[in-house]
Design an enzyme around this catalytic site. Sequence first.
Site, PDB file in Angstrom:
ATOM      1  N   ARG A 190       0.824  -1.221   0.000  1.00  0.00           N
ATOM      2  CA  ARG A 190       0.000   0.000   0.000  1.00  0.00           C
ATOM      3  C   ARG A 190       0.850   1.259   0.000  1.00  0.00           C
ATOM      4  NH1 ARG A 190      -1.416   2.663   4.265  1.00  0.00           N
ATOM      5  NH2 ARG A 190      -1.528   0.831   5.613  1.00  0.00           N
ATOM      6  N   TYR A 230     -13.315  15.414 -17.740  1.00  0.00           N
ATOM      7  CA  TYR A 230     -13.771  14.027 -17.744  1.00  0.00           C
ATOM      8  C   TYR A 230     -14.955  13.894 -16.773  1.00  0.00           C
ATOM      9  CZ  TYR A 230     -13.787   9.037 -16.831  1.00  0.00           C
ATOM     10  OH  TYR A 230     -14.173   7.734 -16.672  1.00  0.00           O
ATOM     11  N   ASP A 269      -4.589  16.816 -16.953  1.00  0.00           N
ATOM     12  CA  ASP A 269      -4.969  15.445 -17.293  1.00  0.00           C
ATOM     13  C   ASP A 269      -4.550  15.244 -18.748  1.00  0.00           C
ATOM     14  OD1 ASP A 269      -6.278  13.139 -18.165  1.00  0.00           O
ATOM     15  OD2 ASP A 269      -8.085  13.524 -16.990  1.00  0.00           O
ATOM     16  N   LYS A 300      -6.034   3.939 -20.372  1.00  0.00           N
ATOM     17  CA  LYS A 300      -6.210   4.275 -21.784  1.00  0.00           C
ATOM     18  C   LYS A 300      -4.889   4.050 -22.531  1.00  0.00           C
ATOM     19  CE  LYS A 300     -10.128   5.494 -19.942  1.00  0.00           C
ATOM     20  NZ  LYS A 300     -10.376   6.833 -19.443  1.00  0.00           N
TER      21      LYS A 300
HETATM   22  C1  LIG Z   1     -10.908   7.464 -18.279  1.00  0.00           C
HETATM   23  C2  LIG Z   1     -10.472   8.831 -17.902  1.00  0.00           C
HETATM   24  C3  LIG Z   1     -10.272   9.189 -16.563  1.00  0.00           C
HETATM   25  C4  LIG Z   1     -10.573   8.254 -15.423  1.00  0.00           C
HETATM   26  O1  LIG Z   1      -9.751   7.145 -15.467  1.00  0.00           O
HETATM   27  P1  LIG Z   1     -10.119   5.694 -14.837  1.00  0.00           P
HETATM   28  O2  LIG Z   1      -8.863   4.945 -15.112  1.00  0.00           O
HETATM   29  O3  LIG Z   1     -11.325   5.184 -15.532  1.00  0.00           O
HETATM   30  O4  LIG Z   1     -10.355   5.919 -13.377  1.00  0.00           O
HETATM   31  C5  LIG Z   1      -9.813  10.466 -16.292  1.00  0.00           C
HETATM   32  N1  LIG Z   1      -9.584  11.351 -17.282  1.00  0.00           N
HETATM   33  C6  LIG Z   1      -9.792  11.045 -18.569  1.00  0.00           C
HETATM   34  C7  LIG Z   1      -9.532  12.075 -19.618  1.00  0.00           C
HETATM   35  C8  LIG Z   1     -10.234   9.783 -18.934  1.00  0.00           C
HETATM   36  O5  LIG Z   1     -10.444   9.480 -20.229  1.00  0.00           O
END
Ligand SMILES: *Cc1c(COP(=O)(O)O)cnc(C)c1O
Length: 379
Positions: free
Chosen positions: A44, A98, A170, A195
């Site tokens: 953790r 998001y 992000d 992603k």
């Molecule tokens: C999918 C996504 C997230 C969240 O990510 P998870 O891995 O599903 O928690 C945050 N920002 C963007 C731009 C995303 O496409």
Amino acid sequence: METLAVHAGEQVSDPDGSVVFPIYQGTVYRSAPGESYHDIQYLRLNSTPSQRYLHDKLAALEGAQAAVATASGMAAVTTILHTLLAAGDHLLVGDVLYGGTHDFLAKHADRLGWEYTVIDPHDPSSWEAARRPNTKAVLVETITNPLMRVGRLPELVAFAKASGLVSVVDNTFASPVNFRPLAAGFDLVFHSATKYLNGHSDLVAGSVAGSTELVDSVRRTLNIYGGTLDPHAGFLLARGLKTLALRVREQNATALALAEFLSANDTVSAVNYPGLADHPDHAVASELLSGFGGMLSFRLAGGVAAAETFLSSLTLPAVAPSLGGIESLVTLPARTSHAGMTPEARAAAGVHDDLVRFSCGIEHVDDLVADLSGALAKV
Ligand SMILES: *Cc1c(COP(=O)(O)O)cnc(C)c1O
């Protein structure tokens, strides 16, 4: 980038000399006298060998002093915000976020005593008026969903620096192949590693990168909140990262080819891709990004009925949300990511019911063009 993706963070790990760094599944390790809590090797606490290996690879790909992996992209953004903000603090956020990030702020900021103001990342002249004495940070996205808008990020970084705000981006849609936020002056970059970073639609993870000081403080928050990435998922993520540059370069090229193909088709009424000269952010995207990404969206002249026929006529892409994998995915944002909004709010945001979002995989571009072309012939 290609070389870093393969070699960065790699270590000779075990007496048998395995070329691939193994999964250290152990939760706990013999401790040295005088070790601080956050340095104890415990899963953790993000300090075990497989985790350190992954962090080093992530940091190298971001050109960062340090990085830490999280259990999801949402764990990355919520942990960052819990690190930067205390009750009574104020945050500036881009107007397109998001859905999970938006919902987290909408449902939890109040309870946590945080205030936030939405800003237009395309309008630098409006930012100063949104800033308050208690503003601590600004959060935006590199390429926004689903219209693929790119804000005035260099000006935003300069504004944050001049105002003493921590700038956070992000970078999920761009990936480090197309945009390196730390080199552009951002303080912290995070990803949904679910992603492009992993790229195979088979795990959920996040990453946070920046200076040693900032990432250490994020890691300490993460250690307490517990949104740590499991070593099996971490192993797969490190494996996915090795092909990041190859995948994303191919996805960039395919997305541009599809955007051009769609733009020339009479059944398509609009195409949103920052690599197209008629995209409203083409100039800023060309300056900022080294590739325009693997995501595009478009509207069909026949409206929502045509969009539905189009989706059901495709044979290669799966009709599914999410993005960034090696298989192409197609979705109607009005039915998925933006389903929670009223139709009026969606229309105001440009997310029309006939908007199709396409995440390019690594299939051969000719096969994708043939498939799209066949489906468009039916609408
Ligand atoms: C999918 C996504 C997230 C969240 O990510 P998870 O891995 O599903 O928690 C945050 N920002 C963007 C731009 C995303 O496409």
